[in-house]
Enzyme design. Sequence first.
Site, short mmCIF file in Angstrom:
data_model
loop_
_atom_site.label_atom_id
_atom_site.label_comp_id
_atom_site.label_asym_id
_atom_site.label_seq_id
_atom_site.Cartn_x
_atom_site.Cartn_y
_atom_site.Cartn_z
N GLY A 16 0.82 -1.21 0.00
CA GLY A 16 0.00 0.00 0.00
C GLY A 16 0.85 1.26 0.00
N ASN A 94 1.87 -2.44 5.49
CA ASN A 94 1.15 -1.17 5.72
C ASN A 94 -0.27 -1.18 5.17
OD1 ASN A 94 0.96 1.97 5.92
ND2 ASN A 94 0.66 1.52 3.74
N TYR A 160 -11.81 -3.89 12.72
CA TYR A 160 -10.48 -3.26 12.59
C TYR A 160 -9.64 -3.47 13.86
CZ TYR A 160 -7.24 0.63 11.43
OH TYR A 160 -6.13 1.41 11.16
N LYS A 164 -6.11 -5.36 13.95
CA LYS A 164 -4.89 -4.66 14.38
C LYS A 164 -4.30 -5.28 15.65
CE LYS A 164 -4.58 -1.62 11.04
NZ LYS A 164 -3.56 -1.81 9.99
P1 NAD Z 1 -4.88 5.17 3.28
O1 NAD Z 1 -6.29 4.77 3.11
O2 NAD Z 1 -4.44 6.48 2.76
O3 NAD Z 1 -3.89 4.06 2.70
C1 NAD Z 1 -4.14 2.69 2.77
C2 NAD Z 1 -3.27 1.99 1.75
O4 NAD Z 1 -3.57 0.59 1.77
C3 NAD Z 1 -3.56 2.48 0.33
O5 NAD Z 1 -2.35 2.59 -0.37
C4 NAD Z 1 -4.41 1.37 -0.25
O6 NAD Z 1 -4.30 1.23 -1.65
C5 NAD Z 1 -3.81 0.17 0.45
N1 NAD Z 1 -4.71 -0.97 0.41
C6 NAD Z 1 -5.96 -1.05 0.90
N2 NAD Z 1 -6.47 -2.26 0.65
C7 NAD Z 1 -5.50 -2.97 0.01
C8 NAD Z 1 -5.40 -4.27 -0.49
N3 NAD Z 1 -6.40 -5.16 -0.39
N4 NAD Z 1 -4.25 -4.65 -1.10
C9 NAD Z 1 -3.23 -3.79 -1.21
N5 NAD Z 1 -3.26 -2.55 -0.74
C10 NAD Z 1 -4.39 -2.14 -0.15
O7 NAD Z 1 -4.62 5.09 4.85
P2 NAD Z 1 -3.32 5.30 5.75
O8 NAD Z 1 -3.75 6.15 6.87
O9 NAD Z 1 -2.14 5.69 4.95
O10 NAD Z 1 -3.15 3.81 6.32
C11 NAD Z 1 -1.94 3.08 6.21
C12 NAD Z 1 -1.90 2.08 7.36
O11 NAD Z 1 -1.86 2.78 8.60
C13 NAD Z 1 -3.13 1.18 7.41
O12 NAD Z 1 -2.75 -0.13 7.77
C14 NAD Z 1 -3.95 1.80 8.51
O13 NAD Z 1 -4.82 0.87 9.11
C15 NAD Z 1 -2.87 2.27 9.44
N6 NAD Z 1 -3.28 3.31 10.38
C16 NAD Z 1 -3.75 4.51 9.95
C17 NAD Z 1 -4.14 5.46 10.89
C18 NAD Z 1 -4.66 6.82 10.50
O14 NAD Z 1 -5.17 7.53 11.38
N7 NAD Z 1 -4.58 7.23 9.24
C19 NAD Z 1 -4.05 5.17 12.24
C20 NAD Z 1 -3.57 3.94 12.65
C21 NAD Z 1 -3.19 3.03 11.70
#
Ligand code: NAD
Length: 252
Positions: A16, A94, A160, A164
């Site tokens: 991702g 990620n 979720y 996680k």
């Molecule tokens: P985002 O939605 O911008 O990015 C998510 C990424 O995952 C994207 O690139 C998307 O294409 C990819 N993705 C989703 N489903 C997929 C699949 N089936 N196969 C391949 N790729 C896939 O969100 P983000 O905030 O950049 O999230 C990145 C990571 O951080 C995630 O695991 C999310 O759970 C975690 N996270 C985010 C936050 C937040 O507040 N933004 C907080 C805690 C954890």
Amino acid sequence: MNDAMNFRGKTILITGGSRGIGRAIALELAARSANIAFTYHSRVEAARAVEQELQALGVEAQAYQADAADFEAAQAVVRQVRERFGALHGLVNNAGMTRDKLLIMMKEDDWDAVLDTNLKSVFNLSKAVVALLLKQKQGGSILNISSISGVIGMAGQTNYSAAKAGMIGFTKALAKEVASRGITVNALAPGLIETEMTEGLSAEYRAKLLETIPLGRFGTATEIARIAAFLLSEDARYITGQVLCADGGLVM
Ligand code: NAD
């Protein structure tokens, strides 16, 4: 070691990587001279743009289309990365998604999609990467992007939070399995970070969440990327099986 040269000659695979935290980690590692392989799910133009941004930093970069939840697709990506880059030194799990609903409203598909994308993907990629790292006999680093939702649980996120939290258990178990081979496995649990994942939150909900964050603000993808770079680096070789919350003090 000069920090900017930390990752010279190393290749890191990020799932991702075309946006948000994944893209920020790719850029941060590339700025420290790492070659980057990353997967994207559907946005080919965004992936190509990131590929070019990375190459402009003077490193090798390649995007691979793959659904991280698809076991065979994940194995194929790791095979292609080995063929293209010769060796692999690290993995960042990620890729992730949310489908927030109260449990009583949650459909089976909401559960399956979130568990598959956030947790099964970690099994899929880690299995292939660990096999390669063991074969290379040079150690390596795996970093799982979990969430504070997996540490403390969040209402509306039973799927979720379970995924996680599952990543955290996986991190600790795998860390014990591969420590003797010089492979570290850690989890980074961000709090609320400004990305597409959180941009849809209502102003009212954001204000309520902000009250729970001692540092008084959401985090940025770049802040998470810098911590990720540390955990993947030689400077963190004596850290394994850990969960680091980067959340402005929310979990304390
Ligand atoms: P985002 O939605 O911008 O990015 C998510 C990424 O995952 C994207 O690139 C998307 O294409 C990819 N993705 C989703 N489903 C997929 C699949 N089936 N196969 C391949 N790729 C896939 O969100 P983000 O905030 O950049 O999230 C990145 C990571 O951080 C995630 O695991 C999310 O759970 C975690 N996270 C985010 C936050 C937040 O507040 N933004 C907080 C805690 C954890």
